[in-house]
Design a protein around this motif. Structure first.
Motif, PDB file in Angstrom:
ATOM      1  N   PRO A 192       1.146  15.128   9.089  1.00 20.84           N
ATOM      2  CA  PRO A 192       1.568  13.718   9.035  1.00 20.84           C
ATOM      3  C   PRO A 192       1.989  13.183  10.398  1.00 20.84           C
ATOM      4  CG  PRO A 192       2.531  14.954   7.225  1.00 20.84           C
ATOM      5  CD  PRO A 192       1.927  15.964   8.146  1.00 20.84           C
ATOM      6  N   ASP A 234       0.845  -1.186   0.000  1.00 20.23           N
ATOM      7  CA  ASP A 234       0.000   0.000   0.000  1.00 20.23           C
ATOM      8  C   ASP A 234       0.887   1.244   0.000  1.00 20.23           C
ATOM      9  OD1 ASP A 234      -2.343  -1.426   0.032  1.00 20.23           O
ATOM     10  OD2 ASP A 234      -2.517  -1.418   2.224  1.00 20.23           O
ATOM     11  N   PRO A 235       0.385   2.363  -0.548  1.00 21.01           N
ATOM     12  CA  PRO A 235       1.189   3.601  -0.574  1.00 21.01           C
ATOM     13  C   PRO A 235       1.749   3.986   0.790  1.00 21.01           C
ATOM     14  CG  PRO A 235      -0.721   3.854  -1.967  1.00 21.01           C
ATOM     15  CD  PRO A 235      -0.877   2.525  -1.283  1.00 21.01           C
ATOM     16  N   ARG A 236       0.958   3.821   1.861  1.00 18.14           N
ATOM     17  CA  ARG A 236       1.410   4.239   3.186  1.00 18.14           C
ATOM     18  C   ARG A 236       2.512   3.335   3.737  1.00 18.14           C
ATOM     19  NH1 ARG A 236      -4.003   2.673   6.717  1.00 18.14           N
ATOM     20  NH2 ARG A 236      -4.057   0.451   6.198  1.00 18.14           N
ATOM     21  N   GLU A 237       2.710   2.160   3.113  1.00 24.53           N
ATOM     22  CA  GLU A 237       3.741   1.231   3.579  1.00 24.53           C
ATOM     23  C   GLU A 237       5.054   1.397   2.819  1.00 24.53           C
ATOM     24  OE1 GLU A 237       1.574  -2.362   2.756  1.00 24.53           O
ATOM     25  OE2 GLU A 237       1.015  -2.606   4.862  1.00 24.53           O
ATOM     26  N   LYS A 272       0.319  10.141  12.910  1.00 24.39           N
ATOM     27  CA  LYS A 272       1.103   9.068  13.537  1.00 24.39           C
ATOM     28  C   LYS A 272       0.946   9.039  15.047  1.00 24.39           C
ATOM     29  CE  LYS A 272       4.829   8.694  10.118  1.00 24.39           C
ATOM     30  NZ  LYS A 272       6.299   8.822   9.909  1.00 24.39           N
ATOM     31  N   ARG A 278       8.111  14.094   7.549  1.00 24.30           N
ATOM     32  CA  ARG A 278       7.880  12.648   7.662  1.00 24.30           C
ATOM     33  C   ARG A 278       9.173  11.852   7.653  1.00 24.30           C
ATOM     34  NH1 ARG A 278       3.710  10.674   3.301  1.00 24.30           N
ATOM     35  NH2 ARG A 278       4.204   8.761   4.430  1.00 24.30           N
ATOM     36  N   ASP A 324       7.046   4.136   2.552  1.00 23.86           N
ATOM     37  CA  ASP A 324       7.986   5.094   3.129  1.00 23.86           C
ATOM     38  C   ASP A 324       8.409   6.144   2.100  1.00 23.86           C
ATOM     39  OD1 ASP A 324       9.494   6.268   5.103  1.00 23.86           O
ATOM     40  OD2 ASP A 324      11.231   4.956   4.832  1.00 23.86           O
ATOM     41  N   ALA A 356       7.210  10.147   0.351  1.00 28.39           N
ATOM     42  CA  ALA A 356       6.429  11.376   0.533  1.00 28.39           C
ATOM     43  C   ALA A 356       6.329  12.050  -0.823  1.00 28.39           C
ATOM     44  CB  ALA A 356       7.098  12.313   1.539  1.00 28.39           C
TER      45      ALA A 356
END
Length: 399
Positions: free
Chosen positions: A100, A72-75, A104, A151, A77, A79
């Motif tokens: 961001p 997934d995009p969020r996995e 978290k 981030r 790492d 930006a």
């Protein structure tokens, strides 16, 4: 930090459109790599595949030692910095940059401390309490960059981040992005259609056309030794001059016949003797950059490296003048060769180019004091080491 590796990556959309074809390149750790090319060349699609916004049809993409195709995009790492800033209008600059971290679950005090360090780096200390509508375009772009920086990702992805800015601000932001990327040392992929931007900002530049990578190298190497006609014509402003010619040999030296002139080649312009022998008497394409055409000065100027013609247009730019002239006795590129040199896809346009056999028009970049005017005849001298030669059958550089 981590590098990015494309291994024979292709992308085919459901309607059959092949956006990226067999892309194979490696972006080193901490490097700023620029993808550049005309609209529809596949550069943005390649970026979106790294971001996870487009699926990979074939091949693999790696960040560091991880294959990320199915993450997934969020996995991943990464930006991403977009063309339209994508800021939250109801939030202050401090909250936009820190959003961001808030997602978290970072506590308020450490979050504000980290945001403070980022806004100081970007020169936004005095704007932290403002909202995006109160900022200039350049300041908004800095805020978007700050939100990515905070981030601390492995890779930055920048999708034409300066295209909404005016010309002067683009130059300023170009330098700021380049300096900031060096300070942070984060691997960055930067997409743009502006070849000047690509040449000035990137450690290495990937030139793309029709979904395929043409050349990936340092900007100066691409400028000095383009691999084919398309890269030679795309990189440089004004673009390289092209004319059909023929390779010949006289008195032990190689020459190119252009129109009614014979241009003697120097050692820097010739390839290996074996390669050159194969082109003797054959049509080739001769290329010369506008800034390498000079007005002859004094009696010592050689007559063996000159072209002449009538001036059809004069463009005064202040510091210099662009002089357009038709080369005597020459014939402009045929439609087939122009297909290699330019991103022309319309068959009707190619047919029209094939029928057009007017003389080739060259552009010379002269000093601001030149007296050359429309209607005058000019004589230009080709600087040493400036003639480039390309195969008329496939458009590739003769090297």
């Amino acid at each position: 930090m981590a590098g990015v590796r494309f291994r024979n990556v292709s992308k085919v959309f459901p309607d059959g459109t092949e956006a990226v074809r067999d892309l194979d390149l490696e972006i080193r750790d901490s490097e700023l790599a620029v993808f550049v090319g005309p609209s529809g060349c596949g550069k943005t699609t390649a970026l979106r595949m790294v971001a996870g916004l487009e699926d990979v049809t074939e091949g693999t993409i790696e960040i560091g030692d991880r294959v990320i195709n199915h993450l997934d995009p969020r996995e991943r790492d990464i930006a991403m910095i977009f063309q339209n800033y994508a800021l939250y209008p109801q939030m202050t600059i401090r909250d936009n940059v820190g959003f961001p971290l808030r997602l978290k679950g970072v506590k308020r005090e450490p979050r504000f401390e980290k945001v403070g360090a980022v806004v100081r780096t970007l020169g936004l200390e005095e704007q932290v309490a403002r909202k995006p509508a109160q900022l200039s375009g350049g300041q908004r772009q800095r805020v978007a960059m700050g939100r990515a920086i905070v981030r601390e990702p492995s890779v930055f992805l920048m999708d034409e981040p300066l295209s909404n800015l005016d010309a002067k601000l683009r130059v300023q932001m170009r330098a700021e992005i380049s300096n900031l990327q060096r300070q942070l040392g984060v691997t960055t992929i930067y997409v743009t259609h502006d070849q000047v931007e690509a040449m000035t900002i990137g450690d290495r530049v990937a030139v793309m056309r029709g979904g395929a990578l043409q050349q990936f190298d340092e900007a100066q190497e691409i400028y000095d030794r383009p691999c084919n006609l398309f890269v030679a014509g795309f990189v440089g402003s004004p673009p390289m001059n092209f004319v059909e010619g023929e390779l010949a040999r006289a008195d032990g030296r190689y020459e190119v016949v252009v129109g009614d002139r014979r241009i003697e080649l120097d050692d820097a312009e010739t390839a290996s003797d074996e390669a050159m022998q194969g082109y003797l008497g054959r049509p080739i394409v001769v290329g010369v950059r506008p800034e390498r055409l000079d007005e002859p000065v004094g009696a010592d100027a050689t007559t063996k490296r000159r072209l002449s013609g009538a001036v059809g247009l004069r463009e005064a730019l202040g510091s210099d003048v662009l002089v357009h002239f038709q080369v005597d006795g020459s014939r402009r590129l045929s439609g087939r060769v122009r297909e290699f040199a330019h991103d022309v896809e319309d068959p009707a346009e190619l047919d029209e180019l094939a029928r057009d056999e007017r003389r080739a028009t060259f552009v010379a970049r002269f000093g601001s004091r030149t007296s050359a005017a429309v209607g005058d005849r000019v004589e230009v001298e080709i600087s040493p080491g400036s003639v480039q030669m390309f195969d008329a059958e496939n458009g590739m550089r003769i090297a």
